[in-house]
Design an enzyme around this catalytic site. Structure first.
Site, PDB file in Angstrom:
ATOM      1  N   ASP A   1     -12.138 -10.586  -0.125  1.00 50.10           N
ATOM      2  CA  ASP A   1     -13.400 -10.760   0.603  1.00 50.10           C
ATOM      3  C   ASP A   1     -14.443  -9.918  -0.111  1.00 50.10           C
ATOM      4  O   ASP A   1     -14.099  -8.954  -0.798  1.00 50.10           O
ATOM      5  CB  ASP A   1     -13.311 -10.428   2.113  1.00 50.10           C
ATOM      6  CG  ASP A   1     -12.536  -9.180   2.455  1.00 50.10           C
ATOM      7  OD1 ASP A   1     -12.552  -8.214   1.670  1.00 50.10           O
ATOM      8  OD2 ASP A   1     -11.908  -9.148   3.535  1.00 50.10           O
TER       9      ASP A   1
ATOM     10  N   GLU B   1      -6.061 -10.741  -0.860  1.00 49.48           N
ATOM     11  CA  GLU B   1      -6.809 -10.506   0.385  1.00 49.48           C
ATOM     12  C   GLU B   1      -8.310 -10.510   0.117  1.00 49.48           C
ATOM     13  O   GLU B   1      -9.062  -9.707   0.675  1.00 49.48           O
ATOM     14  CB  GLU B   1      -6.391  -9.175   1.014  1.00 49.48           C
ATOM     15  CG  GLU B   1      -4.897  -9.060   1.277  1.00 49.48           C
ATOM     16  CD  GLU B   1      -4.484  -7.825   2.062  1.00 49.48           C
ATOM     17  OE1 GLU B   1      -5.352  -7.155   2.664  1.00 49.48           O
ATOM     18  OE2 GLU B   1      -3.280  -7.533   2.073  1.00 49.48           O
TER      19      GLU B   1
ATOM     20  N   GLU C   1       0.797  -1.237   0.000  1.00 49.96           N
ATOM     21  CA  GLU C   1       0.000   0.000   0.000  1.00 49.96           C
ATOM     22  C   GLU C   1       0.832   1.291   0.000  1.00 49.96           C
ATOM     23  O   GLU C   1       0.660   2.149   0.863  1.00 49.96           O
ATOM     24  CB  GLU C   1      -0.948   0.010   1.205  1.00 49.96           C
ATOM     25  CG  GLU C   1      -1.903  -1.157   1.208  1.00 49.96           C
ATOM     26  CD  GLU C   1      -2.875  -1.163   2.397  1.00 49.96           C
ATOM     27  OE1 GLU C   1      -2.618  -0.448   3.384  1.00 49.96           O
ATOM     28  OE2 GLU C   1      -3.878  -1.874   2.322  1.00 49.96           O
TER      29      GLU C   1
ATOM     30  N   ASN D   1       2.145  -5.319  -3.085  1.00 50.55           N
ATOM     31  CA  ASN D   1       0.749  -5.603  -2.738  1.00 50.55           C
ATOM     32  C   ASN D   1      -0.020  -4.293  -2.494  1.00 50.55           C
ATOM     33  O   ASN D   1       0.473  -3.397  -1.808  1.00 50.55           O
ATOM     34  CB  ASN D   1       0.746  -6.434  -1.442  1.00 50.55           C
ATOM     35  CG  ASN D   1      -0.593  -7.074  -1.117  1.00 50.55           C
ATOM     36  OD1 ASN D   1      -1.176  -7.765  -1.963  1.00 50.55           O
ATOM     37  ND2 ASN D   1      -1.076  -6.869   0.099  1.00 50.55           N
TER      38      ASN D   1
ATOM     39  N   HIS E   1     -10.303  -6.390  -1.545  1.00 48.27           N
ATOM     40  CA  HIS E   1     -11.357  -6.291  -0.530  1.00 48.27           C
ATOM     41  C   HIS E   1     -12.509  -5.616  -1.269  1.00 48.27           C
ATOM     42  O   HIS E   1     -12.545  -4.395  -1.394  1.00 48.27           O
ATOM     43  CB  HIS E   1     -10.904  -5.402   0.626  1.00 48.27           C
ATOM     44  CG  HIS E   1      -9.780  -5.994   1.416  1.00 48.27           C
ATOM     45  ND1 HIS E   1      -9.950  -7.100   2.226  1.00 48.27           N
ATOM     46  CD2 HIS E   1      -8.475  -5.648   1.519  1.00 48.27           C
ATOM     47  CE1 HIS E   1      -8.798  -7.402   2.798  1.00 48.27           C
ATOM     48  NE2 HIS E   1      -7.882  -6.537   2.389  1.00 48.27           N
TER      49      HIS E   1
HETATM   50  C1  GLA Z   1      -4.978  -4.310   4.399  1.00 46.59           C
HETATM   51  C2  GLA Z   1      -3.715  -5.006   4.835  1.00 46.59           C
HETATM   52  C3  GLA Z   1      -3.980  -6.279   5.582  1.00 46.59           C
HETATM   53  C4  GLA Z   1      -5.158  -6.155   6.517  1.00 46.59           C
HETATM   54  C5  GLA Z   1      -6.349  -5.690   5.737  1.00 46.59           C
HETATM   55  C6  GLA Z   1      -7.625  -5.714   6.504  1.00 46.59           C
HETATM   56  O1  GLA Z   1      -5.476  -4.737   3.255  1.00 46.59           O
HETATM   57  O2  GLA Z   1      -2.847  -5.298   3.793  1.00 46.59           O
HETATM   58  O3  GLA Z   1      -2.850  -6.619   6.301  1.00 46.59           O
HETATM   59  O4  GLA Z   1      -4.839  -5.296   7.550  1.00 46.59           O
HETATM   60  O5  GLA Z   1      -6.052  -4.401   5.283  1.00 46.59           O
HETATM   61  O6  GLA Z   1      -7.493  -5.372   7.814  1.00 46.59           O
END
Ligand code: GLA
Length: 361
Positions: free
Chosen positions: A275, A273, A168, A209, A245
């Site tokens: 969801d 990640e 990020e 990422n 996400h």
């Molecule tokens: C981000 C981070 C993860 C996690 C998610 C959800 O995407 O990369 O490590 O903390 O948020 O909490």
């Protein structure tokens, strides 16, 4: 007596009928096999998908909930450390490393034949207090960064297959976040993170990422330019992690575009990640319904389908962010009910589970 006889006749007639319907059914099957599906207990995500499927895992839940551990053991062939390798957990003070949780997951993965993906060597969040207040010139900051990365990567050399090296680094507007790392070390610290990790374990696959590839071109282009630029300079970057996400009302076209453009870099692609929130508008009174379950299943299917269409050699895998709706970060983070994952709070498979399998049919 009469009644008993009558009952016996009814039962016999019923049995005869049942047998004849059964025979009819099997005759039909001889002509045209309808379903080849194995019994549910033989199905698992790791067995039935043509790429790795994993989850972000909490060592605490592994130890305290048998159902959690059973699902992890049965369903996944890749494990991401959910929090155990984030800086403030694993490196809480300058000379202290807290290995216990990370070791536990690395050992579990090795003992159970699962790939371990390390998350994350560098992030603008989860910066421990000792780093936030660290005083030093750029040489001292560089040493801090390098030591952190190389201590961790070399401890797990050969056992952690891959790493989220930097997490990020961009804002939604495509500009670098004004993180402590950028402030102290400048933008090119990202390239050096990759080099430091590579020096410590030359076999490990290294990922950048981030989230938001599916939001639109602004942030996505910034991310793609970064990774392509690193690759073209010969910096050891092997893959792009798309957090994803996402939410049930994100369009299939936007999700597919995100996946396709990531694949166009030629790098490995990890949906890292995943969801799918069903309550993105924060309705505090929302209840779970069959309609939501099937919308969510279709969205899982659509993502898996788009992912399955990229070149096989680039399919690093898909990882969900934890296992069941009871373990998801979303309800706590947004203070709302939500059901984002493929397993329900009792670790039973939801329609989303079938959606994932349907994505590769
Ligand atoms: C981000 C981070 C993860 C996690 C998610 C959800 O995407 O990369 O490590 O903390 O948020 O909490």
């Amino acid at each position: 007596m009469m009644n008993t006889k009558l009952n016996a006749t009814i039962i016999c007639t019923f049995l005869l009928l049942a047998v004849s319907v059964g025979c009819q059914g099997s005759k039909d099957r001889d002509v045209k096999p309808v379903t080849e599906e194995p019994p549910a207990e033989d199905v698992s995500l790791q067995k039935n998908l043509p790429f790795k499927f994993g989850a972000a895992i909490s060592p605490g839940l592994m130890k305290s909930r048998a159902a959690y551990r059973d699902v992890v053991t049965k369903e996944f062939n890749s494990i991401t450390t959910e929090n155990a390798m984030k800086m403030s957990f694993i490196h809480p003070s300058a000379n202290t490393y807290n290995w216990a949780d990370a070791d536990y997951l690395v050992d579990f993965a090795a003992q159970n034949g699962k790939r371990l993906h390390g998350h994350t060597l560098n992030w603008y969040k989860n910066v421990p207090a000792w780093v936030a207040s660290f005083q030093g010139d750029s040489t001292a900051w560089e040493a801090l960064l390098k030591t952190h990365i190389q201590t961790i990567v070399s401890r797990y050399k050969g056992r952690v297959a891959s790493w989220d090296v930097v997490n990020e680094a961009f804002e939604e507007n495509g500009k670098y976040r004004n993180s402590i790392w950028i402030q102290k070390l400048g933008e090119d610290y990202i390239a050096r993170c990759f080099q430091y990790a590579h020096e410590a374990d030359p076999q490990a696959l290294l990922f950048y990422n981030d989230y938001g590839h599916e939001y639109g071109p602004t942030k996505r282009t910034a991310i793609l330019n970064l990774v392509t630029g690193l690759k073209n300079r010969g910096i050891p970057i092997h893959g792009i992690g798309m957090q994803m996400h996402t939410r049930v009302n994100r369009s299939d076209a936007d999700l597919a575009k995100a996946i396709e453009t990531a694949a166009a870099t030629g790098l490995l692609v990890h949906i890292s990640e995943l969801d799918i929130a069903v309550n993105p508008d924060n309705d505090k009174n929302m209840v779970w319904t069959a309609a939501l379950a099937s919308q969510q299943a279709l969205k899982y299917k659509s993502i898996v389908k788009a992912y399955n269409a990229i070149p096989k050699a680039q399919q690093f895998g898909i990882t969900t962010w934890n296992v069941s709706d009871a373990d998801s970060w979303i309800p706590g983070q947004y203070d709302r009910p939500d059901w984002p994952l493929p397993f329900d709070a009792n670790y039973e498979r939801k329609p989303a589970y079938q959606g994932i399998l349907d994505g590769v049919k």
